[in-house]
Scaffold this motif. Structure first.
Motif, mmCIF file in Angstrom:
data_model
loop_
_atom_site.group_PDB
_atom_site.id
_atom_site.type_symbol
_atom_site.label_atom_id
_atom_site.label_comp_id
_atom_site.label_asym_id
_atom_site.label_seq_id
_atom_site.Cartn_x
_atom_site.Cartn_y
_atom_site.Cartn_z
ATOM 1 N N ARG A 3 17.901 7.439 84.686
ATOM 2 C CA ARG A 3 18.341 8.026 86.223
ATOM 3 C C ARG A 3 17.228 7.292 87.078
ATOM 4 N N LEU A 4 16.071 7.489 86.750
ATOM 5 C CA LEU A 4 14.829 7.192 87.806
ATOM 6 C C LEU A 4 14.847 5.459 88.030
ATOM 7 N N ARG A 5 15.062 4.848 87.024
ATOM 8 C CA ARG A 5 15.174 3.433 87.037
ATOM 9 C C ARG A 5 16.312 3.082 87.836
ATOM 10 N N ARG A 6 17.344 3.671 87.817
ATOM 11 C CA ARG A 6 18.655 3.165 88.662
ATOM 12 C C ARG A 6 18.235 3.681 90.423
ATOM 13 N N GLU A 7 17.874 5.148 90.462
ATOM 14 C CA GLU A 7 17.699 5.665 91.698
ATOM 15 C C GLU A 7 16.619 4.724 92.522
ATOM 16 N N LEU A 8 15.395 4.420 91.853
ATOM 17 C CA LEU A 8 14.409 3.665 92.698
ATOM 18 C C LEU A 8 14.541 2.259 92.588
ATOM 19 N N GLU A 9 15.404 1.450 91.822
ATOM 20 C CA GLU A 9 15.617 0.214 91.721
ATOM 21 C C GLU A 9 14.599 -0.575 90.819
ATOM 22 N N LEU A 10 13.868 0.517 89.740
ATOM 23 C CA LEU A 10 12.762 -0.126 89.085
ATOM 24 C C LEU A 10 12.789 -1.333 88.191
ATOM 25 N N ASP A 11 14.193 -1.387 87.788
ATOM 26 C CA ASP A 11 14.321 -2.593 86.788
ATOM 27 C C ASP A 11 14.308 -4.182 87.530
ATOM 28 N N ALA A 12 14.626 -3.964 88.793
ATOM 29 C CA ALA A 12 14.490 -5.156 89.781
ATOM 30 C C ALA A 12 12.945 -5.333 90.123
ATOM 31 N N TRP A 13 11.911 -4.420 89.983
ATOM 32 C CA TRP A 13 10.563 -4.688 90.131
ATOM 33 C C TRP A 13 9.851 -4.665 89.044
ATOM 34 N N LEU A 14 9.924 -3.864 87.942
ATOM 35 C CA LEU A 14 9.151 -3.937 86.789
ATOM 36 C C LEU A 14 9.899 -4.853 85.710
ATOM 37 N N THR A 15 9.630 -6.457 86.356
ATOM 38 C CA THR A 15 10.293 -7.378 85.394
ATOM 39 C C THR A 15 9.186 -8.339 84.943
#
Length: 604
Positions: free
Chosen positions: A580-592
Motif C-alpha cells: 500500500r505504501l509503495r503504491r501511495e508514494l510511488e516508491l517502486d518508481a524511485w527505489l529501483t
C-alpha cells in the motif's frame, strides 16, 4: 524551474586524478524529495552500492543543497551531508550552516556526490567549470584543525570558504565531523568517510545563481520571517541559547549523568555549567550563522556551546568544572570529534573501569582533554575508543553491552528515556540511530497533559511520526528548527515558499507525502544495508535499572510501541515498505536499479 539548477556534480577520485561531470536531475526528483536530506537520501540510495563498506572508495559522500539556499529567507544558508555511517552501518545525515553552503551552490548544482579515493592527502578544489576541478596534494596540512587550515589558506589567498576534516577525520575516527566555516556536520562519522577518501579539504568557486520564480513574494516573505524570528518564540535562543536547557533539565530530572546511571547533578553544579556559570569562566559573545536573524550562537572563550555539548562533556562524564568543559568542547572542535559520541564513549569506558571490567586509567570526573587527543590520533587506548561505544562494548564483553548507551551504534543524546517515554520510542526507531534532531519526539513528552512516565502505546507512535515528518520537512527545505515556534503552519508555509522559489506548485498534501517518502527511503536504505527489527531497541540498563524516583521502562511496552510505529508507517514485519505504501508514494518508481537520476517513466 527556479531555485534549483536541475543537475548534480559527480566527482570521481582516482588515485591522483579527479574526474567530474554534471548529471541532470529531472523536475520530478524535486517534487518527490525537495532538497536537503530528502534529495540526499535519494542520491545515497542511487549511488551507494548495496552492502558497501562506509570507508571503502566506492562509498559515496553526498553534499545536498535546497531550493531555498541562496535566497534572502532567514536560516537557509545550510546544506546536508549524507553517507552510510561508519559508526552505525546505517544512513547518516547531518546539517551544517555556513557560508560554504552559499558558495557551494554557486557551482551551479543542487548536490555534490564524491566517490573513489585519492592516493595522498589532498585538497579538492571544485569549480563551476568542470575542467578546472583538481586535487592538490597537501601533506603539510596533515594534523591541522579545520580552523587552522582555513585561516592559513585565507592568508595565502587559496580559498575563502572550506569544508574540511580535522585530525580525527584523517585517521577515520568513526564519529569524526566535517567542519564548514567553524560549524560541524557532526553525527555518524561523515568526517571519517571524507578522510578515507584522503580529502583534507574541499574548496569551491562559482558564480551561478538559480534565481527565484516570484522575487517580490520571496522578499516579502523574507521580511515577514525575519520579523517573526526576532519574536518571543526564539527569545530563549537569542538570550542564552540551548545551554539554558541544562539547568531546566536537571530540575525536571531528565539530565543524564555518569553514563545514564542517574538524572541530576544538583542545583549548584547545574548553575556552574549553565550560561551564567560559563560566562564567569570565559568571555561570552553572541554570534549568528550565515544568513540567520535569530542569533543563537553563544560562544565562551571563543568556543561555541550548545546543550548537547554541555551534557556530553559535562554531566555524562561527571565533569562540573566549566573551565574543563569549555576546554573539552574547544578540543572537539579543533580535532573534529562529535561531542555526543565521544562523551558517550568515554562515559561507557569510565563505567567499565569503575566496575573493574578493564584496567583503564579512566575515571568519572577526569580531565578528558588528553583522551580527546588520543582518540583523534588513535594513540594507545584511543585507537579502540575511536571505534565508538558499540564496538568498545564488544571488545570489553563481560555483560558490558547492557549499559552501553547507544541505538544502532549511535550514542544517546541528553534526554533520559525512562522519564520521557514517547522519546524512548523516538530513539528506538530513528533511522540514523539514537537521535534528537531527526525526531523531536522529546517535545511531545514536555507538552501539557502528556504523562511522560507512561508508555502510551495508542498515541505515542503517531506523535513520533508527526515529529519525524515535521523534521523531514524542515531538513529538506532547509530551515532551522529553531524557527519551528515562529512558523505557525509549517506545511502550508513550506508549500508556499517552495512555490514562490521554484515555480512548481505544491500544496500541504504534497509536502506531507514528500516527508513520508523521505522516511520510507531512509528506512528502505537501512533495510537494504541489513537493518532488522532487533535494532530498534534501547540498552538493557533502561529496563533493568529504575531511576531514583522509580521511573523505568517495560520491555513489553516499548516493543508494543515499536510494532505499532512500524505498522502505522506502513512497514512489513522485519522489512521495508508494504504494498500500500509503495503504491501511495510511488516508491517502486524511485527505489529501483535503473540508471541514476533518470526520471522514472511512471512519473514522467
Amino acid at each position: 524551474m527556479r531555485g534549483n539548477f536541475g543537475r548534480i556534480l559527480l566527482v570521481e577520485l582516482r588515485g591522483d586524478r579527479v574526474a567530474v561531470e554534471h548529471v541532470p536531475l529531472a523536475p520530478q526528483v524535486y517534487r518527490a524529495f525537495v532538497g536537503g536530506v530528502g534529495l540526499g537520501a535519494y542520491l545515497l540510495w542511487r549511488f551507494a552500492p548495496p552492502g558497501v563498506d562506509p570507508l571503502a572508495p566506492a562509498a559515496p559522500l553526498v553534499y545536498a543543497f535546497s531550493p531555498l539556499l541562496g535566497t534572502p529567507l532567514t536560516t537557509t544558508a545550510k546544506f546536508a551531508v549524507l553517507c552510510k555511517s561508519p559508526l552505525t552501518g546505517r544512513i547518516s545525515d547531518g546539517l551544517s550552516s555556513s557560508r560554504f553552503a552559499i558558495a557551494a551552490k554557486r557551482l551551479g548544482v543542487d548536490a555534490i556526490v564524491v566517490r573513489g579515493a585519492l592516493d595522498r592527502l589532498s585538497w579538492l578544489h571544485l569549480d563551476e567549470d568542470p575542467a578546472a576541478c583538481r586535487a592538490v596534494p597537501c601533506p603539510a596540512w596533515a594534523g591541522l584543525s579545520a580552523h587552522e587550515l582555513s585561516d592559513m589558506a585565507s592568508k595565502q589567498g587559496l580559498f575563502r570558504h572550506v569544508s574540511a576534516v580535522g585530525p580525527a577525520g584523517e585517521r577515520q575516527v568513526r564519529y569524526a565531523t566535517i567542519s564548514n566555516d567553524g560549524r560541524h556536520a557532526g553525527r555518524g562519522g561523515a568526517g571519517a568517510v571524507l578522510g578515507a577518501k584522503r580529502v583534507k579539504a574541499i574548496s569551491v568557486r562559482g558564480a551561478a545563481v538559480a534565481g527565484v520564480a516570484d522575487a517580490a513574494g520571496v522578499q516579502a516573505r523574507a521580511r515577514d520571517l525575519a520579523a517573526r524570528s526576532a519574536g518571543a518564540a526564539t527569545e530563549k535562543y537569542r538570550a542564552l541559547g540551548t545551554a539554558a536547557n541544562l539547568e531546566t533539565f536537571d530540575r525536571l530530572r531528565i539530565l543524564p549523568r555518569r553514563n545514564f546511571q542517574t538524572v541530576s547533578i544538583g542545583q549548584a553544579a547545574a548553575r556552574r555549567l549553565a550560561p551564567e556559570g560559563l560566562a564567569r569562566a570565559a568571555e561570552h559573545v553572541r554570534e549568528s550563522c550565515a544568513g540567520c536573524t535569530i542569533g543563537c550562537d553563544h560562544r565562551y572563550g571563543g568556543t561555541r556551546v550548545e546543550y548537547e555539548t554541555q551534557f556530553a562533556l559535562g554531566p555524562l562524564v561527571d565533569v562540573d568544572d566549566p573551565s574543563r568543559l569549555l576546554a573539552a568542547a574547544g578540543a572537539c572542535d579543533a580535532l573534529g570529534l562529535d561531542t555526543i559520541s565521544v562523551g558517550g564513549t568515554l562515559a561507557f569506558a569510565m563505567e567499565c573501569a569503575e566496575r573493574g571490567l578493564v584496567d583503564w586509567p579512566l575515571r568519572f570526573g577526569d580531565d578528558i582533554v588528553p583522551w580527546l587527543g588520543a582518540i583523534a590520533r588513535r594513540e594507545g587506548l584511543g585507537d579502540l575508543l575511536a571505534e565508538g561505544t558499540r564496538r568498545v562494548a564488544a571488545a570489553v564483553g563481560h555483560g558490558s553491552e547492557r549499559f552501553a548507551c547507544h541505538v544502532k551504534g549511535l550514542e544517546l543524546p541528553g534526554y533520559e528515556p525512562r522519564a520521557m517515554q514517547t522519546f524512548a520510542l523516538g530513539l528506538c526507531v530513528a533511522s540514523r540511530g539514537a537521535d534528537h534532531n531527526r525526531s523531536g519526539a522529546y517535545q511531545a513528552d514536555l507538552q501539557p497533559g502528556v504523562d511522560r512516565y507512561r508508555a502510551d502505546v495508542a498515541r505515542a507512535p503517531a506523535r513520533v511520526i508527526e515529529a519525524e515528518d515535521h523534521a523531514a520537512l524542515l531538513d529538506s527545505l532547509i530551515l532551522c528548527k529553531f524557527l519551528r515556534g515562529a512558523i505557525r503552519e509549517p506545511w502550508r508555509e513550506g508549500a508556499e515558499l517552495l512555490t514562490m522559489v521554484t515555480g512548481l506548485s505544491q500544496g500541504e498534501g504534497d509536502l506531507r507525502r514528500v516527508a513520508r517518502r523521505i522516511a520510507a527511503v531512509r528506512h528502505a536504505f537501512n533495510v537494504r544495508e541489513g537493518w532488522t527489527l532487533a535494532e530498534d531497541r534501547l540498552p538493557d540498563r533502561f529496563f533493568d535499572e529504575a531511576l531514583e524516583d522509580g521511573a523505568s521502562l517495560r520491555r513489553a511496552d516499548v516493543a508494543a510501541m515499536v510494532d505499532a510505529y512500524h505498522a502505522a508507517r506502513g512497514h512489513v514485519p522485519h522489512g521495508g515498505p508494504d504494498e500500500r505504501l509503495r503504491r501511495e508514494l510511488e516508491l517502486d518508481a524511485w527505489l529501483t536499479d535503473t540508471p541514476p537520476l533518470q526520471a522514472p517513466a511512471s512519473l514522467g
